[in-house]
Motif scaffolding. Structure first.
Motif: not given
Length: 464
Positions: A121-126, A30-35, A98-110
């Motif tokens: 397909k999805l692009t992530v721009t920063q 899983v990946a999660i994208v947050e602006r 929430v950051k800790g939960l993402m790390k615990k569950n091996k979820i990639a945060v973009h």
């Protein structure tokens, strides 16, 4: 280079991050994208920090009425900056969680702005950097934002949305709150308890219009008693902003327009789904009034694209989004969840006093063709409420007279947002009045009023 996952979640609010965790539990990558910030609006700018503010105002109210409890408190006051900082600290703590939960569950945060570019397909721009993500399943959980007045957009100085109202640079002296839903009433309650002169303007005939009529009537009477001015069947036609305040033209139910001066305005007239510029049009995802159309499993009309939470429509509640997310993910994983329905979602308003409800109001039950039995029990008849010094309020239950089905429950008073879940569980289990009557409620507790209300619907109330 493209990063590939089983699931990409666009948005990390209470719908998105919960869905991501459930997907990880079920073995998906899983990946999660947050602006902005993990946790979304609810955790960072909504549900949680507002409750921290309301807790402060509640304690401040009790300090001012300490003599009612045999206590002496002198020189009561507050530090507005410290009040705001406590609220932000609470939000920060949960964001870190929430950051800790993402790390615990091996979820990639973009981190960045996500946009669908093609199926899967999805692009992530920063800034000036972009990456491409790919997955078989993409879940949209981008939430919503406050709706502006068309003639007076929020500026963060004199005209506020809920975000500005949570981090005020100064205390309002005379505050106008436009809209009397949960957000409007909560901020009116907070600022009134902190000493502002508050006016609520509502275009409909009553405040908290989605609640049972008796609850709305009680709240209008109680808030008025506490010093809040309430104007219903009215609308704000124009707002002129100056360096020292605002002048609002308010049209009353008699059709006359009066100009009134305020130091600040909070606009609480609803929300707008965040569906623009995320690539929906290119993929042909169907929307209606800006909301994404989905079935009971969060599926859109486009294979592999799903949506949950505020972007899919009412009720706009965090717990609704979380449950939608779990149903959606379990369906994707090949399990057999029940399709999501809205018939048993509780609603809560954390003002003073609190309001909580689930199911049909008495009027809606009758409109639906039910013959009803209604029970109502007042806080003044409950020993724990009297001991707490919180004897204002009532619990109301609505039953189908033929089947005994619990159609709805409506509460106003201290801590009812904690009590309502008992009725939610009862409805989920398809409990009738018989089981509720036979249930033993601990004494002394506020929950005894729930029992008495059920008994009252059948002429068996003991303490009133």
């Amino acid at each position: 280079m493209t990063d590939t996952y089983d699931l990409i979640v666009l948005g990390s609010g209470p719908g998105g991050y919960v869905a991501a965790i459930r997907a990880a539990q079920l073995g998906m990558s899983v990946a999660i994208v947050e602006r902005e910030r993990l946790g979304g609006i609810c955790l960072n700018w909504g549900c949680i920090p507002t409750k921290a503010l309301l807790r402060t105002s509640e304690i401040y109210h009790y300090m001012q009425h300490a003599s009612d409890y045999g206590l002496k408190v002198e020189k009561v006051g507050f530090d507005l900056d410290a009040v705001v900082q406590r609220s932000r600290k609470v939000a920060g703590q949960l964001n870190a969680g929430v950051k800790g939960l993402m790390k615990k569950n091996k979820i990639a945060v973009h981190e960045g702005v996500g946009k669908l570019t093609a199926p899967g397909k999805l692009t992530v721009t920063q800034g000036d950097q972009s990456i491409e993500l790919q997955a078989k399943h993409v879940l949209i959980a981008t939430g919503a934002r406050a709706r502006d007045l068309p003639f007076a957009k929020a500026d963060g100085k004199r005209i506020w949305t809920y975000r500005h109202a949570m981090t005020p640079a100064e205390m309002p002296t005379r505050l106008l709150v436009i809209g009397s839903g949960a957000i409007g009433v909560e901020f009116a309650s907070f600022y009134n308890d902190m000493g502002a002169d508050v006016t609520i303007v509502e275009m409909l005939p009553r405040i908290l219009p989605v609640e049972d009529e008796e609850v709305s009537a009680f709240m209008e009477k109680r808030l008025t008693k506490d010093g809040i001015r309430i104007v219903t069947n009215a609308g704000v036609e124009k707002i002129d902003v100056s360096g020292s305040g605002v002048k609002a033209a308010i049209k009353g139910k008699d059709g006359k327009v009066a100009s009134e001066d305020y130091s600040h305005v909070i606009v609480a007239i609803g929300i707008v789904p965040n569906t623009e510029a995320i690539g929906l049009e290119a993929l042909g995802v169907e929307t209606e009034r800006g909301q994404i159309k989905v079935d009971g499993f969060g599926r859109t009309n486009v294979d592999g694209v799903y949506a949950i939470g505020d972007v899919t429509g009412a009720p706009w509640l965090a717990h609704k989004a979380s449950h939608e997310g779990i149903v959606c993910i379990e369906k994707i994983a090949g399990e057999n969840p029940h399709p999501f329905e809205t018939w048993n979602i509780p609603g809560c308003t954390y003002s003073r006093p609190q309001v909580a409800s689930v199911g049909l109001t008495e009027a809606k039950a009758k409109e639906a063709g039910h013959e009803v039995k209604v029970g109502k029990f007042p806080f003044i008849g409950n020993g724990k409420a009297i001991a707490l010094g919180e004897a204002d309020g009532f619990v109301k239950t609505v039953f189908d007279a033929t089947t005994g089905a619990l159609l709805g429950a409506h509460m106003v008073g201290a801590e009812v947002t904690e009590l309502i879940q008992g009725y939610v569980v009862a409805r989920q289990l398809e409990t009738t009045e018989a089981e509720l009557m036979e249930t033993v409620f601990a004494h002394p507790t506020l929950s005894e009023m729930m029992h008495e209300s059920v008994l009252g619907a059948y002429g068996r109330a003991i303490h009133f």
